[in-house]
Scaffold this motif. Structure first.
Motif, mmCIF file in Angstrom:
data_model
loop_
_atom_site.group_PDB
_atom_site.id
_atom_site.type_symbol
_atom_site.label_atom_id
_atom_site.label_comp_id
_atom_site.label_asym_id
_atom_site.label_seq_id
_atom_site.Cartn_x
_atom_site.Cartn_y
_atom_site.Cartn_z
ATOM 1 N N GLU A 68 0.816 -1.219 0.000
ATOM 2 C CA GLU A 68 0.000 0.000 0.000
ATOM 3 C C GLU A 68 0.851 1.272 0.000
ATOM 4 N N ILE A 69 2.111 1.157 0.430
ATOM 5 C CA ILE A 69 2.987 2.318 0.542
ATOM 6 C C ILE A 69 3.992 2.252 -0.599
ATOM 7 N N VAL A 70 3.730 3.027 -1.629
ATOM 8 C CA VAL A 70 4.476 2.906 -2.882
ATOM 9 C C VAL A 70 5.976 3.060 -2.674
ATOM 10 N N SER A 71 6.384 3.989 -1.816
ATOM 11 C CA SER A 71 7.802 4.299 -1.667
ATOM 12 C C SER A 71 8.513 3.429 -0.640
ATOM 13 N N ALA A 72 7.809 2.532 0.012
ATOM 14 C CA ALA A 72 8.391 1.775 1.120
ATOM 15 C C ALA A 72 9.047 0.484 0.667
ATOM 16 N N THR A 73 10.150 0.152 1.346
ATOM 17 C CA THR A 73 10.757 -1.168 1.208
ATOM 18 C C THR A 73 10.013 -2.159 2.087
ATOM 19 N N SER A 74 9.614 -1.697 3.263
ATOM 20 C CA SER A 74 8.764 -2.480 4.161
ATOM 21 C C SER A 74 7.914 -1.519 4.974
ATOM 22 N N ALA A 75 6.697 -1.955 5.297
ATOM 23 C CA ALA A 75 5.779 -1.106 6.069
ATOM 24 C C ALA A 75 4.792 -1.978 6.814
ATOM 25 N N THR A 76 4.560 -1.635 8.072
ATOM 26 C CA THR A 76 3.550 -2.324 8.875
ATOM 27 C C THR A 76 2.656 -1.299 9.557
ATOM 28 N N SER A 77 1.440 -1.718 9.859
ATOM 29 C CA SER A 77 0.520 -0.869 10.634
ATOM 30 C C SER A 77 -0.091 -1.700 11.756
ATOM 31 N N LEU A 78 -0.260 -1.070 12.886
ATOM 32 C CA LEU A 78 -0.883 -1.708 14.050
ATOM 33 C C LEU A 78 -2.144 -0.928 14.380
ATOM 34 N N VAL A 79 -3.291 -1.550 14.142
ATOM 35 C CA VAL A 79 -4.580 -0.865 14.275
ATOM 36 C C VAL A 79 -5.103 -0.972 15.709
ATOM 37 N N SER A 80 -5.678 0.124 16.179
ATOM 38 C CA SER A 80 -6.422 0.138 17.439
ATOM 39 C C SER A 80 -7.824 0.679 17.160
ATOM 40 N N ILE A 81 -8.773 0.215 17.960
ATOM 41 C CA ILE A 81 -10.148 0.675 17.789
ATOM 42 C C ILE A 81 -10.791 0.825 19.163
ATOM 43 N N ASP A 82 -11.416 1.975 19.368
ATOM 44 C CA ASP A 82 -12.002 2.294 20.676
ATOM 45 C C ASP A 82 -13.497 2.538 20.492
ATOM 46 N N PHE A 83 -14.302 1.651 21.080
ATOM 47 C CA PHE A 83 -15.756 1.781 21.026
ATOM 48 C C PHE A 83 -16.268 2.347 22.346
ATOM 49 N N THR A 84 -17.123 3.359 22.261
ATOM 50 C CA THR A 84 -17.881 3.805 23.433
ATOM 51 C C THR A 84 -19.358 3.753 23.063
#
Length: 200
Positions: free
Chosen positions: A44-60
């Motif tokens: 998804e990151i065109v310019s990256a050699t490697s990329a990770t994402s860590l998702v958080s989600i907060d429900f109220t």
């Protein structure tokens, strides 16, 4: 209603049925959750050699009406290598606010509606470093990197928002510390851990 994970035998099934019935009286997914592992988003990151994402989600939840508020956020770790061998390392973050509601056609699913005016991407110069770059280049590289990576990360995070617009088959473990759900494009099952210091 959101399901509890139960062992499939008759004795536990009876207990599970009781837990399932009570879920609508107190939404067990309400709270702050973090994905159990980072996702590889290099494609998804065109310019990256490697990329990770860590998702958080907060429900109220809302006290008087169904549904509630949601905050979706992600932390990014990215490495990029240029054609001349210079490497860029950075961490960044993105978040957006919105609302959640039950899907009227399937009450195991949630619909998330995000307020794009609250979309916020943070790329700080102190979180960017370079390897194999001349000292005289660093200042100009830094200015360009902040703008470039902010755009790249916002593009990726908007894709994440689209994938989380409908979350399906939400299940919360009996101890209420583990949650699983499915997102689409592509269909992926994700396991979340309740954030200990933000438990509701």
């Amino acid at each position: 209603m959101i399901k509890f994970s139960t062992v499939r035998n008759l004795g536990v099934a009876l207990i599970g049925a009781s837990a399932l019935a009570s879920c609508s009286n107190g939404d067990q997914f309400v709270g702050n959750w973090q994905a159990s592992a980072p996702a590889d988003i290099t494609n998804e990151i065109v310019s990256a050699t490697s990329a990770t994402s860590l998702v958080s989600i907060d429900f109220t939840d809302r006290e008087q009406t169904a549904g509630g508020r949601v905050v979706l956020s992600s932390k990014y770790d990215i490495v990029a290598t240029s054609s001349d061998g210079m490497e860029t390392f950075l961490t960044a973050a993105a978040s957006v606010n919105g609302d959640w509601n039950y899907d009227v056609d399937d009450d195991d699913d949630l619909l998330l509606t995000f307020d794009y005016s609250t979309l916020y991407v943070v790329v700080n110069p102190q979180d960017i470093s370079f390897r194999n770059a001349g000292e005289q280049q660093v200042d100009s590289l830094m200015q360009a990197a902040v703008a470039t990576w902010k755009n790249e990360i916002e593009r990726s995070f908007r894709n994440t928002m689209t994938r989380y617009a409908v979350v399906e088959d939400v299940e919360v473990a009996k101890d209420r510390n583990v949650m699983s759900l499915e997102i689409s494009s592509p269909e992926t099952k994700i396991r979340f851990i309740k954030t200990a210091d933000l438990q509701h």
